[in-house]
Design a protein around this motif. Sequence first.
Motif, short mmCIF file in Angstrom:
data_model
loop_
_atom_site.label_atom_id
_atom_site.label_comp_id
_atom_site.label_asym_id
_atom_site.label_seq_id
_atom_site.Cartn_x
_atom_site.Cartn_y
_atom_site.Cartn_z
N PRO A 110 0.73 -1.27 0.01
CA PRO A 110 -0.04 -0.25 0.05
C PRO A 110 0.75 1.15 -0.04
N PRO A 111 0.36 2.35 -0.77
CA PRO A 111 1.35 3.53 -0.76
C PRO A 111 1.71 4.06 0.72
N GLN A 112 0.81 3.98 1.51
CA GLN A 112 1.13 4.71 2.98
C GLN A 112 2.23 3.95 3.77
N GLU A 113 2.41 2.50 3.24
CA GLU A 113 3.31 1.68 3.85
C GLU A 113 4.73 1.98 3.13
N ALA A 114 4.76 2.16 1.78
CA ALA A 114 5.77 2.78 0.99
C ALA A 114 6.13 3.94 1.77
N ARG A 115 5.10 4.82 1.83
CA ARG A 115 5.85 6.21 2.32
C ARG A 115 6.35 6.17 3.73
N ARG A 116 5.99 5.26 4.44
CA ARG A 116 6.39 5.10 5.67
C ARG A 116 7.81 4.49 5.77
N ILE A 117 8.19 3.48 4.90
CA ILE A 117 9.57 2.92 4.56
C ILE A 117 10.40 4.01 3.85
N LEU A 118 9.90 4.70 3.14
CA LEU A 118 10.87 5.69 2.27
C LEU A 118 11.03 7.06 2.79
N GLY A 119 9.93 7.37 3.61
CA GLY A 119 10.07 8.82 4.02
C GLY A 119 9.26 9.92 3.38
N PRO A 120 9.15 11.37 3.79
CA PRO A 120 8.29 12.08 3.34
C PRO A 120 8.81 12.65 1.94
N ASP A 121 10.02 12.46 1.75
CA ASP A 121 10.46 13.18 0.47
C ASP A 121 10.55 12.26 -0.61
N ALA A 122 10.37 11.17 -0.57
CA ALA A 122 10.33 10.15 -1.48
C ALA A 122 9.09 10.38 -2.41
N ILE A 123 9.53 10.01 -3.59
CA ILE A 123 8.23 9.97 -4.77
C ILE A 123 7.45 8.54 -4.67
N VAL A 124 6.42 8.70 -4.52
CA VAL A 124 5.50 7.41 -4.30
C VAL A 124 4.46 7.77 -5.47
N GLY A 125 4.33 6.56 -6.54
CA GLY A 125 3.25 6.71 -7.63
C GLY A 125 2.38 5.35 -7.45
N LEU A 126 1.13 5.54 -8.05
CA LEU A 126 0.40 4.56 -7.99
C LEU A 126 -0.46 4.21 -9.03
N THR A 127 -0.51 2.98 -9.58
CA THR A 127 -1.30 2.64 -10.44
C THR A 127 -2.81 2.67 -10.36
N VAL A 128 -3.75 3.22 -10.95
CA VAL A 128 -5.10 3.35 -11.08
C VAL A 128 -5.70 2.78 -12.44
N LYS A 129 -6.82 2.12 -12.46
CA LYS A 129 -7.53 1.65 -13.43
C LYS A 129 -8.88 1.93 -13.68
N THR A 130 -9.54 2.39 -12.46
CA THR A 130 -10.83 2.73 -12.40
C THR A 130 -11.03 4.23 -11.69
N LEU A 131 -11.99 4.69 -12.11
CA LEU A 131 -12.25 5.95 -11.46
C LEU A 131 -12.64 6.07 -9.96
N ALA A 132 -13.12 4.93 -9.46
CA ALA A 132 -13.25 4.63 -8.08
C ALA A 132 -11.72 4.47 -7.44
N GLN A 133 -10.96 3.94 -7.96
CA GLN A 133 -9.60 3.93 -7.57
C GLN A 133 -8.94 5.19 -7.53
N VAL A 134 -9.37 6.11 -8.42
CA VAL A 134 -8.72 7.52 -8.41
C VAL A 134 -9.32 8.10 -7.12
#
Length: 224
Positions: A110-134
């Motif tokens: 999950p993006p929030q776990e990636a952020r926790r590992i990498l810190g506030p200045d890291a770039i975190v991108g997420l794939t979305v395939k539906t408008l609900a996921q957006v």
Amino acid sequence: MRPRQDLRSSLRPALRLMLVVGPADCRGRPRPFRPSLAELLDVVAAAVRGGATMVQLRHKHADTRTLQEEARALKALLDPLNVPLLINDRADVALAAGASGVHVGQTDLPPQEARRILGPDAIVGLTVKTLAQVTEAESQDVDYLGVGPVYASPTKPDAGKVLGPEGLRAFVQVTRLPVVAIGGINQENAQEVYACGVAGIAVVSAITAAEDPEAAACELRNNG
């Protein structure tokens, strides 16, 4: 610490042309044995000379040590050129290699776990395939959205329903986050994709399978 909105604003130029690449992608030829890391570096260097503004290392079936070696070699190449390096899926490898960030999918960390590992200045991108996921992504700590496939993709035939330009435009219009389009984008259709209001495009074979990756990247970069 800068607000995330400021970080996202400064990120947008780097999203213009993202090369998604692994050793087996280089020049579009499948290889039964481990491809040359030197060849990967040659293709990436040429792409950056041509105008690639970000590189995402995607090597799904590599063992952790191999992936880390590739990541560190790419970081050494890209850092002097001020080109960010992202690692696909693996926040642990991104952290160990000192990469700029990570790109995750809907079934990855999950993006929030990636952020926790990498810190506030890291770039975190997420794939979305539906408008609900957006809509869900709007409440998550991500910096950009990867949206696609825009067209049928030769490198990922199982990527899902093709959006087309109109479908892509619908995603752009409902999010405050920068959108990076992916899937079947090449020199012939890049201008149409940029016109949808995306921050950038992500490509694989349009550069890696080209006879001249530098020229291919230059044409893609200047098609918007």
